[in-house]
Design a protein around this motif. Structure first.
Motif, PDB file in Angstrom:
ATOM      1  N   LEU A 196     -76.677  -2.933 -60.247  1.00  0.00           N
ATOM      2  CA  LEU A 196     -77.737  -3.245 -59.274  1.00  0.00           C
ATOM      3  C   LEU A 196     -77.295  -4.389 -58.357  1.00  0.00           C
ATOM      4  CD1 LEU A 196     -80.690  -2.618 -58.410  1.00  0.00           C
ATOM      5  CD2 LEU A 196     -81.401  -4.439 -59.982  1.00  0.00           C
ATOM      6  N   GLN A 207     -76.649  -4.318 -54.307  1.00  0.00           N
ATOM      7  CA  GLN A 207     -77.366  -5.231 -53.420  1.00  0.00           C
ATOM      8  C   GLN A 207     -76.426  -6.210 -52.713  1.00  0.00           C
ATOM      9  OE1 GLN A 207     -80.183  -6.836 -56.283  1.00  0.00           O
ATOM     10  NE2 GLN A 207     -81.691  -5.218 -55.860  1.00  0.00           N
ATOM     11  N   GLU A 237     -73.160   2.376 -62.649  1.00  0.00           N
ATOM     12  CA  GLU A 237     -74.396   2.982 -62.107  1.00  0.00           C
ATOM     13  C   GLU A 237     -74.998   3.999 -63.067  1.00  0.00           C
ATOM     14  OE1 GLU A 237     -73.287   4.438 -58.205  1.00  0.00           O
ATOM     15  OE2 GLU A 237     -74.450   2.826 -57.260  1.00  0.00           O
ATOM     16  N   LEU A 272     -77.361   2.261 -65.125  1.00  0.00           N
ATOM     17  CA  LEU A 272     -78.580   1.876 -64.387  1.00  0.00           C
ATOM     18  C   LEU A 272     -79.480   3.090 -64.171  1.00  0.00           C
ATOM     19  CD1 LEU A 272     -80.182  -0.226 -62.670  1.00  0.00           C
ATOM     20  CD2 LEU A 272     -78.768   0.471 -60.709  1.00  0.00           C
TER      21      LEU A 272
END
Ligand SMILES: Nc1ncnc2c1ncn2[C@@H]1O[C@H](COP(=O)(O)OP(=O)(O)OP(=O)(O)O)[C@@H](O)[C@H]1O
Ligand SMILES: Cc1ncc(C[n+]2csc(CCOP(=O)(O)O)c2C)c(N)n1
Ligand SMILES: [Mg+2]
Length: 341
Positions: A186, A190, A204, A207
């Motif tokens: 994350l 970002q 990922e 996530l």
């Protein structure tokens, strides 16, 4: 006469089991003729409430989790993963209680109807649900900002559930799997940290598609003195065990388990922030007397996941962190929705 409104045709098309996700609503059959995979559902989707028949002598664990667009997922998340994760985060709470997942109710608010979105969402949702042998027994659909709420119910032998309360001084603290992958993914998305591109997919995946430790939770019924699942990060979540049990803990930061992708992306103190304060791990943290640690790692591997001892419970009522037995100050906080609000 066509008595269906839009909501009912959406339910029939995307959420009613017998139709298969995404099938044509025109092939609807009555709720009573659904091919349910569970025999303990007397009344499923289609009536004013569902009726389930729990096994005698068992308790029912009930949990609810909401996912909100922009808070729990954004446009970078594949839509089928939103369906998967909604199931996974709820089953993770059932796992932390030692319960066997059984029945789910889904409440949705949609700003508008996007059939591609619904097809992908229901694909991920039902794939997870099938994997864990659960059934959707009802729900609600309204118009509103994209919000998904799932209530999960699980079966647990009476008196043999796990709780946050019960940790004793001297108990070892374990976590399942590895920590930090999801939070690192994350942060990389970002632009807060850079990660080698070859590791991004593995991070990922953690996530987008967390794995609830359902088998491990049930195995721990006979072993652990307390348990919790890690959604906000170990730093915050273990405090719930400590407060509920009236004890303290010492955590060895250098023993926190990490994946290869994590290790090759970040290391040392920079990584701890993601491992203990990022959240989104959906691993179990539990305490267990030292006398029961002997075959724990082997048992856990049979339940499909490794477990790692990361610390010890003490009588201090404080949470302290160490690196190679040297005390460390931690100046960050676990995930919190209203931090700074
Ligand atoms: N609005 C609410 N009304 C009543 N109880 C609530 C409410 N929100 C949370 N709770 C209860 O408070 C306790 C802690 O809730 P919380 O949502 O923090 O659970 P969690 O497992 O720590 O986190 P997660 O949401 O990630 O599953 C749970 O027992 C939950 O049922
Ligand atoms: C877009 C986006 N922004 C932030 C996060 C991180 N995040 C959101 S909620 C939460 C804790 C568990 O939630 P809850 O306590 O509501 O169950 C975490 C770690 C994310 N996954 N996606
Ligand atoms: Mg939880």
């Amino acid at each position: 006469m066509n008595i269906r409104t839009d909501e009912f045709s959406l339910i029939a098309k995307y959420f009613q089991r017998s139709h298969g996700a995404g099938d044509d609503a025109g092939s609807a059959v009555s709720a009573s003729s659904q091919n349910r995979s569970r025999r303990d559902i007397a009344v499923g989707i289609g009536d004013d409430a569902a009726i389930v028949i729990p096994p005698t002598g068992c308790g029912i664990a009930v949990t609810t989790d909401t996912m909100v667009s922009g808070v729990h997922f954004d446009e970078k998340v594949p839509v089928d993963a939103i369906g998967h994760k909604l199931v996974a985060v709820n089953l993770s709470d059932l796992a932390a209680m030692g319960a066997e997942p059984a029945w789910l109710s889904l409440s949705c608010a949609f700003p508008s109807i996007d059939e591609n979105w619904l097809t992908a969402f229901s694909r991920g949702f039902f794939a997870a649900l099938d994997y864990y042998h659960c059934e959707l027994i009802g729900g609600d659909i309204t118009k509103g900002p994209l919000t998904l709420t799932l209530t999960a119910q699980g079966i647990v032998p009476a008196e043999r559930y796990l709780k946050r309360e019960g940790a004793q001084p001297g108990d070892r603290i374990y976590v399942s799997g590895t920590l930090g992958d999801a939070a690192l993914a994350l942060a990389a998305q970002q632009g807060k940290v850079s990660v080698p591109p070859e590791h991004m997919a593995a991070l990922e995946k953690r996530l987008f598609y967390p794995t609830p430790r359902v088998a491990l939770g049930q195995l721990l019924r006979n072993q652990a003195t307390s348990a919790i699942d890690l959604s906000d990060g170990l730093l915050g979540d273990i405090q719930h065990i400590l407060v509920a049990s009236g004890v303290g803990a010492r955590i060895q930061l250098d023993t926190l388990p990490f994946s290869q992708a994590f290790a090759e992306s970040i290391s040392g103190p920079d990584g701890w922030r993601y491992q203990i304060a990022g959240g989104d791990d959906y691993e179990l943290c539990f305490t267990i007397p030292e006398s029961r640690c002997g075959n724990l790692e082997t048992l856990a591997l049979q339940a499909g996941v490794k477990v790692t001892c990361v610390g010890i419970i003490d009588g201090s009522r404080e949470l302290r962190f160490f690196e190679k037995n040297q005390a460390c100050d931690i100046d960050f906080h676990a995930y919190s929705h209203f931090q700074g609000a």
